[in-house]
Design a protein around this motif. Structure first.
Motif, mmCIF file in Angstrom:
data_model
loop_
_atom_site.group_PDB
_atom_site.id
_atom_site.type_symbol
_atom_site.label_atom_id
_atom_site.label_comp_id
_atom_site.label_asym_id
_atom_site.label_seq_id
_atom_site.Cartn_x
_atom_site.Cartn_y
_atom_site.Cartn_z
ATOM 1 N N GLY A 195 35.258 52.373 47.847
ATOM 2 C CA GLY A 195 35.091 52.059 49.260
ATOM 3 C C GLY A 195 36.414 51.846 49.965
ATOM 4 O O GLY A 195 36.621 52.316 51.095
ATOM 5 N N ALA A 196 37.319 51.138 49.291
ATOM 6 C CA ALA A 196 38.637 50.923 49.884
ATOM 7 C C ALA A 196 39.385 52.237 50.052
ATOM 8 O O ALA A 196 40.090 52.442 51.049
ATOM 9 C CB ALA A 196 39.439 49.954 49.012
ATOM 10 N N ALA A 197 39.256 53.150 49.087
ATOM 11 C CA ALA A 197 39.933 54.440 49.178
ATOM 12 C C ALA A 197 39.379 55.280 50.328
ATOM 13 O O ALA A 197 40.121 56.037 50.965
ATOM 14 C CB ALA A 197 39.790 55.193 47.858
ATOM 15 N N LEU A 224 44.358 48.231 41.587
ATOM 16 C CA LEU A 224 43.929 46.833 41.472
ATOM 17 C C LEU A 224 42.689 46.713 40.584
ATOM 18 O O LEU A 224 42.586 45.790 39.764
ATOM 19 C CB LEU A 224 43.628 46.273 42.866
ATOM 20 C CG LEU A 224 44.821 46.082 43.805
ATOM 21 C CD1 LEU A 224 44.328 45.758 45.221
ATOM 22 C CD2 LEU A 224 45.729 44.967 43.299
ATOM 23 N N ALA A 225 41.752 47.658 40.747
ATOM 24 C CA ALA A 225 40.538 47.620 39.938
ATOM 25 C C ALA A 225 40.865 47.825 38.460
ATOM 26 O O ALA A 225 40.312 47.142 37.585
ATOM 27 C CB ALA A 225 39.553 48.686 40.420
ATOM 28 N N ILE A 226 41.764 48.753 38.172
ATOM 29 C CA ILE A 226 42.165 48.996 36.780
ATOM 30 C C ILE A 226 42.876 47.781 36.211
ATOM 31 O O ILE A 226 42.632 47.369 35.062
ATOM 32 C CB ILE A 226 43.046 50.255 36.700
ATOM 33 C CG1 ILE A 226 42.192 51.503 36.912
ATOM 34 C CG2 ILE A 226 43.788 50.321 35.370
ATOM 35 C CD1 ILE A 226 42.989 52.785 37.027
ATOM 36 N N ALA A 227 43.751 47.179 37.006
ATOM 37 C CA ALA A 227 44.467 45.992 36.531
ATOM 38 C C ALA A 227 43.497 44.845 36.262
ATOM 39 O O ALA A 227 43.597 44.141 35.248
ATOM 40 C CB ALA A 227 45.517 45.575 37.556
ATOM 41 N N ALA A 228 42.519 44.643 37.164
ATOM 42 C CA ALA A 228 41.537 43.566 36.971
ATOM 43 C C ALA A 228 40.702 43.810 35.722
ATOM 44 O O ALA A 228 40.430 42.879 34.952
ATOM 45 C CB ALA A 228 40.637 43.461 38.201
ATOM 46 N N MET A 229 40.307 45.063 35.516
ATOM 47 C CA MET A 229 39.510 45.389 34.329
ATOM 48 C C MET A 229 40.328 45.190 33.053
ATOM 49 O O MET A 229 39.818 44.682 32.043
ATOM 50 C CB MET A 229 39.006 46.828 34.412
ATOM 51 C CG MET A 229 38.118 47.247 33.253
ATOM 52 S SD MET A 229 37.298 48.838 33.546
ATOM 53 C CE MET A 229 38.725 49.920 33.725
ATOM 54 N N THR A 230 41.595 45.569 33.087
ATOM 55 C CA THR A 230 42.465 45.397 31.918
ATOM 56 C C THR A 230 42.654 43.930 31.588
ATOM 57 O O THR A 230 42.526 43.513 30.428
ATOM 58 C CB THR A 230 43.818 46.068 32.173
ATOM 59 O OG1 THR A 230 43.629 47.466 32.403
ATOM 60 C CG2 THR A 230 44.753 45.874 30.983
ATOM 61 N N VAL A 274 33.054 35.089 44.366
ATOM 62 C CA VAL A 274 34.315 35.314 45.078
ATOM 63 C C VAL A 274 34.442 36.784 45.476
ATOM 64 O O VAL A 274 34.855 37.112 46.599
ATOM 65 C CB VAL A 274 35.507 34.859 44.216
ATOM 66 C CG1 VAL A 274 36.831 35.379 44.791
ATOM 67 C CG2 VAL A 274 35.541 33.343 44.139
ATOM 68 N N LEU A 275 34.093 37.692 44.563
ATOM 69 C CA LEU A 275 34.147 39.116 44.885
ATOM 70 C C LEU A 275 33.232 39.441 46.063
ATOM 71 O O LEU A 275 33.639 40.122 47.014
ATOM 72 C CB LEU A 275 33.716 39.937 43.670
ATOM 73 C CG LEU A 275 34.787 40.512 42.758
ATOM 74 C CD1 LEU A 275 34.149 41.321 41.639
ATOM 75 C CD2 LEU A 275 35.775 41.370 43.522
ATOM 76 N N ALA A 278 39.460 41.727 48.257
ATOM 77 C CA ALA A 278 38.586 41.145 47.241
ATOM 78 C C ALA A 278 39.147 41.403 45.846
ATOM 79 O O ALA A 278 39.202 40.499 45.001
ATOM 80 C CB ALA A 278 37.178 41.713 47.365
ATOM 81 N N LEU A 279 39.576 42.634 45.585
ATOM 82 C CA LEU A 279 40.151 42.964 44.283
ATOM 83 C C LEU A 279 41.476 42.250 44.070
ATOM 84 O O LEU A 279 41.807 41.843 42.950
ATOM 85 C CB LEU A 279 40.331 44.480 44.164
ATOM 86 C CG LEU A 279 39.029 45.293 44.047
ATOM 87 C CD1 LEU A 279 39.314 46.777 44.198
ATOM 88 C CD2 LEU A 279 38.347 45.015 42.712
ATOM 89 N N THR A 280 42.250 42.087 45.131
ATOM 90 C CA THR A 280 43.538 41.385 45.017
ATOM 91 C C THR A 280 43.329 39.920 44.630
ATOM 92 O O THR A 280 44.003 39.393 43.736
ATOM 93 C CB THR A 280 44.303 41.470 46.348
ATOM 94 O OG1 THR A 280 44.503 42.846 46.702
ATOM 95 C CG2 THR A 280 45.654 40.784 46.237
ATOM 96 N N VAL A 281 42.391 39.274 45.311
ATOM 97 C CA VAL A 281 42.097 37.871 44.995
ATOM 98 C C VAL A 281 41.593 37.742 43.564
ATOM 99 O O VAL A 281 41.985 36.838 42.819
ATOM 100 C CB VAL A 281 41.074 37.306 46.001
ATOM 101 C CG1 VAL A 281 40.574 35.931 45.554
ATOM 102 C CG2 VAL A 281 41.676 37.229 47.400
#
Length: 668
Positions: free
Chosen positions: A337-339, A350-356, A431-432, A444-447
């Motif tokens: 959605g952000a893209a 950010l999504a990949i980093a959060a998942m990792t 929070v998401l 949202a992903l940044t937070v």
């Protein structure tokens, strides 16, 4: 398939005046009602019993142990062991028999002064102890742990057969779970009065209310406790009345989360607090509502399972895997959605980093629990030659004591602060959802990522210090290669032939640093350097594959290797400019595969038995790097195709192993 063996006890022939059956007949009926039809009763010579079960004459405790060995290995599956004089409610018996995981355990209570006292720590029975916990007279020995005892079956009894088998499990450092049914009396009957008093006590309890009260977790996240579990039990009785299974509820929860992810993926250029003033993107509000109800149902499935005592190994495993699968789908939806809103956004990153970070955190959490459980078992067996020494160990013990005090102050401010800082799943979801609606998906992903990094630093610092006090080599175990997931390449590595092979935690730390550097170089455009450093990360991480892993910090190795592979694949994907959705899909499949490895330890419920077909993390990393290198002169198409194919292959082997394992378990 499972088998129950009932050991001789004088109280089994007692016939309470409140019942028209003996204590033994009653127990046999309870086993059958709980789903165990294969019941064998051991009897002493000269005993004349008329029971609806197979009988074997057994002379003494030594003969009991030998008969038990034969019975245990004649039929695949778990073995349940009980004394003939056990008086307990059907709910208590079913609590033990309903455990379909690979755990072993024993019923314990505190209201039978004639029973043997045992020590209980971290929910594990550690052996004879001062009490107040006491053996309840009913135990489960899982098929997995029977296999470990096959070559070490006791030849000399240590007390009776029940105590001998428990002692053998503890001698092999097998964790033995303490099953409890607090509030429901259970005792071994010595007289008719004992049996009548016990039956009267548990029959006076409203079992429906008891099951409902115990269906809700006492310790949960802040959001789950006050905004979900405060009302979700109202859904449990209707679900049970409709005949819905916990697994059905889990699938509905998955559907809700998938719908929320799809809505988020449509994008939104209207954050609630945008520059043009407050607006309400109603479709994001709908997605947030679907997320909320998905989480509610995620709580309801466990509550329904505990309320109805309808447990299954596959259902428990699916519930765990669904938690991460749903979360990763939400990440992907927000990133997509952000893209759409802004093609230049870094939301996919950010999504990949959060998942990792989430994958690494959960792996570390799981192995830290293994570390503590192993320390409890080994210290109970007095394997430690000296108490922990040094300032770090002293500080670790103080931190552990402080943590226990805070968690003991149930629902206090510090209690909730401690539970919230670690970013539990319920708190993450709210929070998401709230930040996505209010500020858009990228923020949202940044937070979320910032919170996860804070939790990683917080838990990592405390656990590192507490490791000095535990002084346990948690990864020194026969199955460490499976948990490292090195695959066939590990067999090519010489054992203890290089400096790094003796210090696996150092090798892993260096590999993590190299993988992070590779990602950094790829993000800044240094493609050749990035791939070279990624190859170095694989080699360094593999260097200690065949070491003993006997260091006290080696419990961090599996989490580190998860970070290495995810980092290497990310670096290769960025270098080759692989399409973001394809890169995320490959990483998500690998992360779920790793999560299943953790589920095998955390819940002892993974149906996957063979992992060699998934190639291992070094081979998957090498394939990604090779595809990226081959794509540099031609463009991203080749690498994107290889990444998509690798994701499909790992998913296919993973799903295939799940189906085979689940079918084998169902027919065992």
């Amino acid at each position: 398939m499972s088998r129950a063996v009932i050991l001789p006890a004088d109280g089994g022939t007692i016939e309470p005046t409140t019942s028209d059956t003996t204590v033994l007949d009653r127990l046999i009926g309870q086993f059958r009602e709980a789903g165990c039809d294969d019941v064998t009763v051991l009897t002493r010579p000269g005993t004349d019993l008329t029971v609806k079960a197979d009988q074997i004459e057994s002379a003494d405790a030594a003969a009991d142990v030998e008969h038990l060995r034969r019975l245990a290995y004649d039929t695949p599956g778990a073995v349940f062991l009980a004394y003939a004089d056990l008086v307990a409610s059907q709910t208590t018996v079913a609590t033990v028999l309903a455990d379909s995981s690979r755990r072993s355990g024993v019923l314990v209570g505190a209201d039978d002064p004639a029973a043997a006292p045992v020590g209980v720590e971290r929910g594990l029975v550690t052996g004879p102890g001062p009490g107040p916990a006491r053996l309840g007279g009913l135990a489960k020995i899982s098929a997995a742990h029977l296999a470990r005892l096959r070559r070490h079956w006791p030849t000399e009894p240590q007390g009776d057969a029940f105590e001998t088998v428990l002692a053998s499990l503890q001698a092999r450092a097998v964790p033995v779970t303490a099953y409890r049914t607090a509030g429901l009396a259970h005792r071994r009957a010595r007289t008719a009065e004992d049996a009548e008093r016990t039956i009267a006590e548990f029959e006076a309890v409203d079992l429906d209310r008891w099951r409902m009260r115990n269906a809700v977790k006492r310790d949960d996240d802040l959001f789950a406790t006050y905004c979900v579990s405060s009302w979700s039990p109202k859904l449990v009785r209707p679900a049970a009345a409709l005949g819905l299974s916990p697994t059905t509820i889990t699938w509905i929860s998955i559907a809700f989360a998938g719908a929320a992810a799809a809505i988020f993926a449509t994008g939104s250029s209207e954050p609630m607090f945008g520059a043009a003033g407050p607006t309400v993107p109603w479709w994001y509000l709908l997605a947030a509502a679907l997320m909320y109800f998905s989480f509610v149902l995620d709580c309801v499935d466990g509550q329904l399972a505990r309320y109805t005592q309808n447990f299954s190994a596959f259902g428990g495993w699916l519930d765990m895997m669904a938690d991460r699968g749903k979360e990763y789908a939400i990440y992907a939806g927000l990133a997509a959605g952000a893209a759409l809103d802004n093609p230049s956004t870094a939301a996919w990153g950010l999504a990949i980093a959060a998942m990792t970070v989430q994958t690494v955190r959960h792996t570390a959490d799981t192995w830290y629990a293994v570390l503590l459980d192993t320390a409890v078992i080994r210290q109970a067996r007095q394997r430690e030659t000296a108490p922990p020494a040094g300032r770090a160990a002293h500080l670790g013990r103080r931190l552990g004591s402080a943590s226990e005090q805070v968690m003991g102050a149930h629902r206090s401010f510090l209690y909730w602060a401690k539970r919230t800082v670690v970013a539990g799943v319920g708190d993450r979801w709210i929070v998401l959802a709230a930040t996505a609606v209010a500020f858009g998906p990228r923020l949202a992903l940044t937070v979320l990522l910032a919170w996860q990094l804070l939790a990683l630093v917080y838990t990592g610092a405390g656990r590192t210090l507490r490791t000095f006090a535990a002084r346990t080599a948690a990864l020194r175990r026969p199955d460490r290669a499976a948990h490292r997931d090195d695959g066939p390449l590990a067999r090519l590595m010489p054992a203890n032939r290089n400096r790094l092979s003796h210090v696996p935690i150092v090798a892993t730390a260096l590999a993590v640093a190299a993988a992070f550097l590779a990602v950094w170089q790829a993000a800044t455009g240094a493609t050749a350097i990035s791939l070279a450093v990624a190859l170095a990360a694989i080699g360094i991480g593999l260097a200690a594959a065949r070491s003993d892993h006997d260091g006290i910090f080696d419990w961090l190795v599996p989490a580190g290797l998860r970070a290495v592979e995810l980092g290497v694949i990310t670096a290769a994907g960025l270098t080759a400019e692989v399409a973001w959705p394809v890169l995320f899909a490959l990483l998500a499949v690998v992360a779920l595969y790793f999560y299943d490895l953790a589920a095998g330890l955390d819940k002892a419920a993974s149906p996957v038995e063979r992992r060699d077909l998934a190639l291992g993390w070094p081979a998957r990393g090498l394939i990604a790097v090779a595809a990226a290198a081959a794509s540099l002169p031609t463009g991203p198409f080749l690498a994107t195709a290889v990444f998509a194919g690798l994701a499909a292959y790992v998913a296919a082997t993973f799903i295939g192993a799940i189906l085979v394992g689940a079918r084998r378990a169902a027919t065992a």
